[in-house]
Scaffold this active site. Structure first.
Site, PDB file in Angstrom:
ATOM      1  N   CYS A  25      84.622 145.815  72.222  1.00  0.00           N
ATOM      2  CA  CYS A  25      83.728 144.662  72.099  1.00  0.00           C
ATOM      3  C   CYS A  25      82.651 144.958  71.044  1.00  0.00           C
ATOM      4  O   CYS A  25      82.995 145.168  69.886  1.00  0.00           O
ATOM      5  CB  CYS A  25      83.151 144.275  73.461  1.00  0.00           C
ATOM      6  SG  CYS A  25      82.465 142.596  73.502  1.00  0.00           S
ATOM      7  N   GLU A  41      89.826 147.395  79.634  1.00  0.00           N
ATOM      8  CA  GLU A  41      89.606 147.704  81.051  1.00  0.00           C
ATOM      9  C   GLU A  41      89.654 146.463  81.939  1.00  0.00           C
ATOM     10  O   GLU A  41      89.737 146.587  83.165  1.00  0.00           O
ATOM     11  CB  GLU A  41      88.270 148.441  81.233  1.00  0.00           C
ATOM     12  CG  GLU A  41      87.020 147.593  81.146  1.00  0.00           C
ATOM     13  CD  GLU A  41      86.568 147.240  79.738  1.00  0.00           C
ATOM     14  OE1 GLU A  41      85.495 146.650  79.600  1.00  0.00           O
ATOM     15  OE2 GLU A  41      87.306 147.555  78.774  1.00  0.00           O
ATOM     16  N   HIS A  95      88.488 143.413  75.987  1.00  0.00           N
ATOM     17  CA  HIS A  95      88.181 144.497  76.914  1.00  0.00           C
ATOM     18  C   HIS A  95      89.474 145.040  77.536  1.00  0.00           C
ATOM     19  O   HIS A  95      90.026 144.420  78.451  1.00  0.00           O
ATOM     20  CB  HIS A  95      87.262 143.989  78.026  1.00  0.00           C
ATOM     21  CG  HIS A  95      85.876 143.699  77.579  1.00  0.00           C
ATOM     22  ND1 HIS A  95      84.845 144.604  77.686  1.00  0.00           N
ATOM     23  CD2 HIS A  95      85.343 142.587  76.999  1.00  0.00           C
ATOM     24  CE1 HIS A  95      83.735 144.072  77.207  1.00  0.00           C
ATOM     25  NE2 HIS A  95      84.014 142.846  76.783  1.00  0.00           N
TER      26      HIS A  95
END
Length: 211
Positions: free
Chosen positions: A86, A192, A190
């Site tokens: 990001c 994750e 992202h």
């Protein structure tokens, strides 16, 4: 082997830490730790730089503790693999235009600019979008075309060199989704938060050995 996730008070790092530890263990890539100390970051074997918020604020937070210098030492002088997520990806650019003009690390020549509004699409760009891979890169090994990943952002990086953009997504108009050059890579989305596709990308990062 030690991977450092840089902790500079930029958002909740626990999901990134949990996902990174899981995939590092599966890849046999050693430990993953959160660190906010410059000396630990400077000696890392791999660095993950997350980021939430404004480009200028994140850059200032890194500089306040000398973490920017530690990151540059590890990436530029020691050549370790680096993954920005990001705003962490945006900081690899030459400069960003959010809240003024702020200098980035300059590893990916280019600038960070607002996403161009298209039709009734809302800014920030938030949610799941599919990737269009550009060329091949080890970060996306085994990831099929059109994989869905999770975005939350209002700005994106426009590389000066087209070869540095390794993936785009469509949000009315093309939006840079991932960049890479040498031992540096970054994702605007992202990993994750991107379920199986994101875990595959993290696994690939831990196996990645830049030439």
């Amino acid at each position: 082997m030690r991977t450092v996730i840089v902790d500079y008070n930029s958002g909740n790092l626990h999901s990134a830490e949990k996902s990174a530890r899981r995939m590092a263990a599966e890849a046999g890539a050693g430990d993953v730790i959160l660190a906010s100390e410059a000396d630990i970051i400077a000696e890392a074997d791999r660095i993950i730089l997350p980021g939430v918020g404004a480009f200028a604020d994140c850059r200032a937070s890194l500089a306040a503790k000398g973490l920017d210098e530690a990151i540059c030492h590890a990436v530029e002088n020691r050549g370790i693999p680096f993954l920005g997520i990001c705003v962490g990806m945006q900081l690899t650019a030459g400069f960003g235009l959010e809240h003024g003009c702020t200098k980035g690390f300059g590893w990916i020549p280019g600038k960070v600019v607002p996403i161009e509004r298209f039709g009734n699409l809302k800014i920030p760009h938030m949610g799941w979008n599919s990737l269009r891979l550009i060329g091949t890169h080890p970060l996306f090994e085994g990831l099929g075309e059109g994989a869905d990943v999770y975005f939350v952002h209002s700005y994106h990086l426009l590389p000066s060199q087209s070869g540095d953009c390794i993936a785009e997504t469509d949000y009315g108009l093309p939006v840079t989704a991932a960049v890479a050059s040498g031992n540096v890579a970054g994702t605007q989305f992202h990993p994750e938060k991107s379920q199986q596709a994101g875990l595959r990308i993290l696994d690939n990062f831990f196996k990645w050995k830049p030439g």
